[in-house]
Design an enzyme around this catalytic site. Structure first.
Site, PDB file in Angstrom:
ATOM      1  N   LYS A  32       5.081  -0.641  11.945  1.00 23.24           N
ATOM      2  CA  LYS A  32       6.359   0.007  11.651  1.00 23.24           C
ATOM      3  C   LYS A  32       7.037   0.514  12.938  1.00 23.24           C
ATOM      4  O   LYS A  32       6.402   0.597  14.002  1.00 23.24           O
ATOM      5  CB  LYS A  32       6.111   1.150  10.676  1.00 23.24           C
ATOM      6  CG  LYS A  32       5.595   0.703   9.304  1.00 23.24           C
ATOM      7  CD  LYS A  32       5.389   1.944   8.453  1.00 23.24           C
ATOM      8  CE  LYS A  32       4.773   1.657   7.126  1.00 23.24           C
ATOM      9  NZ  LYS A  32       4.456   2.907   6.407  1.00 23.24           N
ATOM     10  N   TYR A  72       9.200  -1.923  -0.964  1.00 26.31           N
ATOM     11  CA  TYR A  72       8.752  -0.622  -1.469  1.00 26.31           C
ATOM     12  C   TYR A  72       9.285  -0.341  -2.873  1.00 26.31           C
ATOM     13  O   TYR A  72       9.499   0.820  -3.229  1.00 26.31           O
ATOM     14  CB  TYR A  72       9.175   0.484  -0.501  1.00 26.31           C
ATOM     15  CG  TYR A  72       8.352   0.505   0.775  1.00 26.31           C
ATOM     16  CD1 TYR A  72       6.964   0.628   0.719  1.00 26.31           C
ATOM     17  CD2 TYR A  72       8.959   0.429   2.021  1.00 26.31           C
ATOM     18  CE1 TYR A  72       6.201   0.649   1.871  1.00 26.31           C
ATOM     19  CE2 TYR A  72       8.190   0.462   3.186  1.00 26.31           C
ATOM     20  CZ  TYR A  72       6.817   0.571   3.105  1.00 26.31           C
ATOM     21  OH  TYR A  72       6.054   0.615   4.247  1.00 26.31           O
ATOM     22  N   ASN A 135       3.378   6.667   9.496  1.00 26.43           N
ATOM     23  CA  ASN A 135       1.937   6.344   9.537  1.00 26.43           C
ATOM     24  C   ASN A 135       1.656   4.989  10.189  1.00 26.43           C
ATOM     25  O   ASN A 135       0.641   4.359   9.924  1.00 26.43           O
ATOM     26  CB  ASN A 135       1.344   6.440   8.134  1.00 26.43           C
ATOM     27  CG  ASN A 135       2.010   5.500   7.160  1.00 26.43           C
ATOM     28  OD1 ASN A 135       2.895   4.727   7.556  1.00 26.43           O
ATOM     29  ND2 ASN A 135       1.601   5.520   5.908  1.00 26.43           N
ATOM     30  N   HIS A 138       1.762  -0.698   7.711  1.00 23.15           N
ATOM     31  CA  HIS A 138       1.527  -0.950   6.283  1.00 23.15           C
ATOM     32  C   HIS A 138       0.573  -2.124   6.181  1.00 23.15           C
ATOM     33  O   HIS A 138       0.624  -3.042   6.992  1.00 23.15           O
ATOM     34  CB  HIS A 138       2.855  -1.304   5.596  1.00 23.15           C
ATOM     35  CG  HIS A 138       2.668  -1.889   4.233  1.00 23.15           C
ATOM     36  ND1 HIS A 138       2.574  -1.114   3.095  1.00 23.15           N
ATOM     37  CD2 HIS A 138       2.507  -3.170   3.826  1.00 23.15           C
ATOM     38  CE1 HIS A 138       2.368  -1.902   2.049  1.00 23.15           C
ATOM     39  NE2 HIS A 138       2.331  -3.156   2.465  1.00 23.15           N
ATOM     40  N   GLU A 149       3.958 -10.014  -0.588  1.00 17.96           N
ATOM     41  CA  GLU A 149       4.493  -9.462   0.657  1.00 17.96           C
ATOM     42  C   GLU A 149       4.568 -10.532   1.748  1.00 17.96           C
ATOM     43  O   GLU A 149       5.519 -10.574   2.519  1.00 17.96           O
ATOM     44  CB  GLU A 149       3.633  -8.275   1.112  1.00 17.96           C
ATOM     45  CG  GLU A 149       3.772  -7.087   0.171  1.00 17.96           C
ATOM     46  CD  GLU A 149       2.786  -5.955   0.452  1.00 17.96           C
ATOM     47  OE1 GLU A 149       1.949  -6.093   1.374  1.00 17.96           O
ATOM     48  OE2 GLU A 149       2.860  -4.949  -0.255  1.00 17.96           O
TER      49      GLU A 149
HETATM   50  P1  CMP Z   1       2.807   2.465   3.347  1.00 19.57           P
HETATM   51  O1  CMP Z   1       1.353   2.172   3.395  1.00 19.57           O
HETATM   52  O2  CMP Z   1       3.755   1.558   4.055  1.00 19.57           O
HETATM   53  O3  CMP Z   1       3.250   2.571   1.796  1.00 19.57           O
HETATM   54  C1  CMP Z   1       4.308   3.375   1.356  1.00 19.57           C
HETATM   55  C2  CMP Z   1       4.850   4.263   2.431  1.00 19.57           C
HETATM   56  O4  CMP Z   1       5.582   5.393   1.964  1.00 19.57           O
HETATM   57  C3  CMP Z   1       3.669   4.890   3.171  1.00 19.57           C
HETATM   58  O5  CMP Z   1       3.025   3.935   3.950  1.00 19.57           O
HETATM   59  C4  CMP Z   1       4.347   6.026   3.905  1.00 19.57           C
HETATM   60  O6  CMP Z   1       5.068   5.560   5.047  1.00 19.57           O
HETATM   61  C5  CMP Z   1       5.339   6.484   2.842  1.00 19.57           C
HETATM   62  N1  CMP Z   1       4.778   7.574   1.997  1.00 19.57           N
HETATM   63  C6  CMP Z   1       3.891   7.458   0.993  1.00 19.57           C
HETATM   64  N2  CMP Z   1       3.662   8.652   0.433  1.00 19.57           N
HETATM   65  C7  CMP Z   1       4.424   9.540   1.103  1.00 19.57           C
HETATM   66  C8  CMP Z   1       4.641  10.942   1.005  1.00 19.57           C
HETATM   67  N3  CMP Z   1       4.007  11.668   0.071  1.00 19.57           N
HETATM   68  N4  CMP Z   1       5.491  11.519   1.849  1.00 19.57           N
HETATM   69  C9  CMP Z   1       6.139  10.801   2.782  1.00 19.57           C
HETATM   70  N5  CMP Z   1       5.997   9.452   2.936  1.00 19.57           N
HETATM   71  C10 CMP Z   1       5.142   8.835   2.099  1.00 19.57           C
END
Ligand code: CMP
Length: 171
Positions: A32, A72, A135, A138, A149
Site C-alpha cells: 500500500k 474493499y 498497515n 494487503h 483479487e
Molecule cells: P486490509 O488487510 O487491506 O483489509 C481491509 C483494510 O481496512 C485493512 O487492511 C486496513 O487498512 C483497514 N481497516 C480494517 N479495519 C480497520 C479499522 N478498524 N480501522 C481502520 N482501518 C481498518
C-alpha cells in the site's frame, strides 16, 4: 495445480507431526501507499523472496476509487471505509501475485494481523506498523478472494509461469 508432500514437524499450519498434502497456491499482495512512501517496498518484497515464495506478477499502479470500491466491497459502510479509500488511492501502490506452497496462509502469517499494534514482532506489520489502517499491505484471505483479487488487479498476460531454479533448495 502442483501439489507435493512435506514433512511438517512444528508446522504452524496444522500443528501436527505427519505428512501433509501441501498445495501450491497463488495470492494477491498489495503493497500500500504508506509502505512505498516509507521506503519499505524493497524490504517487504525481499521477505517474500527470502521465504522461498515466487513472484509471478508485479506492477506499480494508482488504485482508482472504482478499484478500491471493488477490492474493499465487504467494508463499504463501515466507519473506517472513507478513510481507507482515501489512503489506498492517495499515492501509488504495488500489486503482486505470489505463488508457493500454501501461499495464502503462509503470506498471511508473514504479514500479521490487520492492526499493526496487535501484530507480533517478526511479522511485517509487527515490525513496521503501529496502525490499524496504515498497515502497509494487503494479502488475500482465502482461495476465493485470491482468485477474485488477482483477476481484479492483473490481466492473465501479466502473470508469468516459470520455475525457480533454486526451488529444490527450499523444500
Ligand atoms: P486490509 O488487510 O487491506 O483489509 C481491509 C483494510 O481496512 C485493512 O487492511 C486496513 O487498512 C483497514 N481497516 C480494517 N479495519 C480497520 C479499522 N478498524 N480501522 C481502520 N482501518 C481498518
Amino acid at each position: 495445480m502442483q501439489s507435493f508432500f512435506i514433512l511438517c514437524g512444528l508446522c504452524a499450519l496444522c500443528g501436527k507431526q505427519e505428512n501433509t498434502l501441501m498445495m501450491t497456491q497463488r495470492t494477491l499482495v498489495l503493497i500500500k501507499p504508506d509502505a512505498i512512501q516509507r521506503g519499505l517496498s524493497g524490504e517487504i518484497i525481499a521477505r517474500f523472496e527470502r521465504k522461498g515464495l515466487k513472484i509471478v506478477a508485479i506492477k506499480m499502479l494508482q488504485v482508482t476509487p472504482e478499484l478500491a470500491h471493488r477490492h474493499y466491497a465487504e467494508h463499504v459502510g463501515k466507519p473506517f471505509y472513507p478513510a481507507l479509500v482515501e489512503y489506498v488511492t492517495g499515492s501509488p501502490a504495488i500489486a503482486m501475485v505470489i505463488s508457493g506452497p500454501e501461499a495464502i496462509t503462509v503470506v498471511r502469517l508473514m504479514v500479521g494481523p490487520t492492526n499493526g499494534l496487535a501484530a507480533p514482532p517478526g511479522t511485517i506489520r509487527g515490525d513496521f506498523s503501529t496502525s490499524h489502517r496504515l498497515n502497509l499491505l494487503h494479502a488475500s484471505d482465502s482461495e476465493a478472494s485470491a482468485e477474485q483479487e488477482i483477476a481484479a488487479f492483473f490481466d492473465v498476460s501479466e502473470i508469468f509461469d516459470y520455475d525457480l531454479e533454486l526451488a529444490h533448495w527450499f523444500r
